[in-house]
Design a protein around this motif. Sequence first.
Motif, mmCIF file in Angstrom:
data_model
loop_
_atom_site.group_PDB
_atom_site.id
_atom_site.type_symbol
_atom_site.label_atom_id
_atom_site.label_comp_id
_atom_site.label_asym_id
_atom_site.label_seq_id
_atom_site.Cartn_x
_atom_site.Cartn_y
_atom_site.Cartn_z
ATOM 1 N N LEU A 181 22.973 1.033 23.010
ATOM 2 C CA LEU A 181 23.810 0.868 21.829
ATOM 3 C C LEU A 181 24.119 2.226 21.209
ATOM 4 O O LEU A 181 23.203 2.979 20.872
ATOM 5 C CB LEU A 181 23.117 0.000 20.768
ATOM 6 N N ALA A 182 25.401 2.525 21.049
ATOM 7 C CA ALA A 182 25.848 3.711 20.322
ATOM 8 C C ALA A 182 26.718 3.224 19.174
ATOM 9 O O ALA A 182 27.742 2.572 19.404
ATOM 10 C CB ALA A 182 26.628 4.660 21.232
ATOM 11 N N ILE A 183 26.313 3.513 17.950
ATOM 12 C CA ILE A 183 26.912 2.890 16.766
ATOM 13 C C ILE A 183 27.400 3.960 15.801
ATOM 14 O O ILE A 183 26.733 4.977 15.586
ATOM 15 C CB ILE A 183 25.880 2.004 16.039
ATOM 16 N N THR A 184 28.576 3.729 15.220
ATOM 17 C CA THR A 184 29.045 4.578 14.134
ATOM 18 C C THR A 184 29.593 3.693 13.027
ATOM 19 O O THR A 184 30.229 2.667 13.296
ATOM 20 C CB THR A 184 30.125 5.572 14.607
ATOM 21 N N ALA A 185 29.310 4.058 11.790
ATOM 22 C CA ALA A 185 29.788 3.311 10.625
ATOM 23 C C ALA A 185 30.836 4.145 9.896
ATOM 24 O O ALA A 185 30.887 5.366 10.026
ATOM 25 C CB ALA A 185 28.627 2.972 9.695
ATOM 26 N N SER A 186 31.677 3.479 9.124
ATOM 27 C CA SER A 186 32.687 4.168 8.327
ATOM 28 C C SER A 186 32.233 4.247 6.879
ATOM 29 O O SER A 186 31.243 3.630 6.481
ATOM 30 C CB SER A 186 34.036 3.445 8.413
ATOM 31 N N ARG A 187 32.964 5.000 6.079
ATOM 32 C CA ARG A 187 32.645 5.083 4.653
ATOM 33 C C ARG A 187 32.802 3.732 3.970
ATOM 34 O O ARG A 187 32.168 3.456 2.958
ATOM 35 C CB ARG A 187 33.546 6.122 3.982
ATOM 36 N N ARG A 188 33.642 2.868 4.533
ATOM 37 C CA ARG A 188 33.879 1.558 3.929
ATOM 38 C C ARG A 188 32.775 0.554 4.242
ATOM 39 O O ARG A 188 32.744 -0.529 3.658
ATOM 40 C CB ARG A 188 35.235 1.000 4.399
ATOM 41 N N THR A 189 31.891 0.890 5.183
ATOM 42 C CA THR A 189 30.821 -0.048 5.527
ATOM 43 C C THR A 189 29.948 -0.331 4.313
ATOM 44 O O THR A 189 29.611 -1.491 4.035
ATOM 45 C CB THR A 189 29.963 0.510 6.677
ATOM 46 N N GLY A 190 29.569 0.713 3.588
ATOM 47 C CA GLY A 190 28.796 0.551 2.360
ATOM 48 C C GLY A 190 27.309 0.396 2.629
ATOM 49 O O GLY A 190 26.899 -0.121 3.674
ATOM 50 N N PRO A 191 26.474 0.826 1.679
ATOM 51 C CA PRO A 191 25.017 0.797 1.884
ATOM 52 C C PRO A 191 24.447 -0.604 2.035
ATOM 53 O O PRO A 191 23.482 -0.805 2.771
ATOM 54 C CB PRO A 191 24.475 1.502 0.632
ATOM 55 N N GLU A 192 25.010 -1.590 1.347
ATOM 56 C CA GLU A 192 24.470 -2.950 1.438
ATOM 57 C C GLU A 192 24.690 -3.537 2.829
ATOM 58 O O GLU A 192 23.767 -4.112 3.438
ATOM 59 C CB GLU A 192 25.116 -3.839 0.378
#
Length: 312
Positions: A181-192
């Motif tokens: 698994l290689a995962i990237t999140a965006s700024r819109r993902t949010g901490p919650e």
Amino acid sequence: MTSQAVGLAEAVGLPFDQKTIGLKLPWRWLPGHLCPGALRFGLTRQSSPLVPPWPDLLIVCGRRSQAVAIAIRRLSGGKTLTVYVQDPKIPARYFDLVVPPRHDGLEGPNVMPTRGALHRITHEKLAEAAARQTGRFAHLSRPLVTVLLGGSSRSSRLTPEISAALGRELARLVREQDVGLAITASRRTGPENLGAFRAALGDVPHFLWDGEGENPYLAMLGLADYIVVTGDSVSMVSEAASTGKPVYVVDLEGYSNRLKVFHQELRREGITRPFPGPLERWVYEPVNDTARVAGRIRQMLAARGLAGIDQA
């Protein structure tokens, strides 16, 4: 918007400058074709200077650029070929070419709808990034599943419940099929949402980019055997589908009608499939609208007798 316009300019292959436009009030409130004096009086101090000689080609994206494009087209005596990316919401005749996503339903003799969003992704860029950053993912099993996490927008909602369900399903794939698994999140993902996703993913082996170091986004697309992407972003889905690799879309809540049509069409054409689902291989024509539109622009420039333009 910047990525779409710059990506198209890069694909056309001519030297270009990038300009940023801001409009004062009341020009900012007015439709682009009802914006007199915008170029002379309406630009903010932060805007890039716009002066002659006018370019052979002007690519714009975003409502606030419309009045400027219309003015330059007029001041150049029609010599500047103007291309508007997205649906301008004003008559298409004010531009030489309009490039909207097909799910907007816009038609016309100078309209060239696209299956997805234009972008800067090329196979050459993916291969170069993958070769340069492959060591960051050497500890992961193969096949490699690249996961692109978006977030909530005006057109859809990512919730902690959806995030947790995604994390659990990915963890199951690792345990049962030994995928990486290689995962990237965006700024819109949010901490919650990110917290719920991480908790559900647990301690299975994975790579999650935390914002430190070089962004591995292109390398992750280049190295992926499968791609899982949340359905909030037309751009992310389009970039994933440009690879020609199996693309699974995580459906979110509250899709707008336009976003529903976008996903329905890609699934009907066999480009994407819903996630979760069995990891399978399938073949489709990569979504490469950027190169197709660039070819049309080069033809239009060549028809105007611009020297050095290859229509291919």
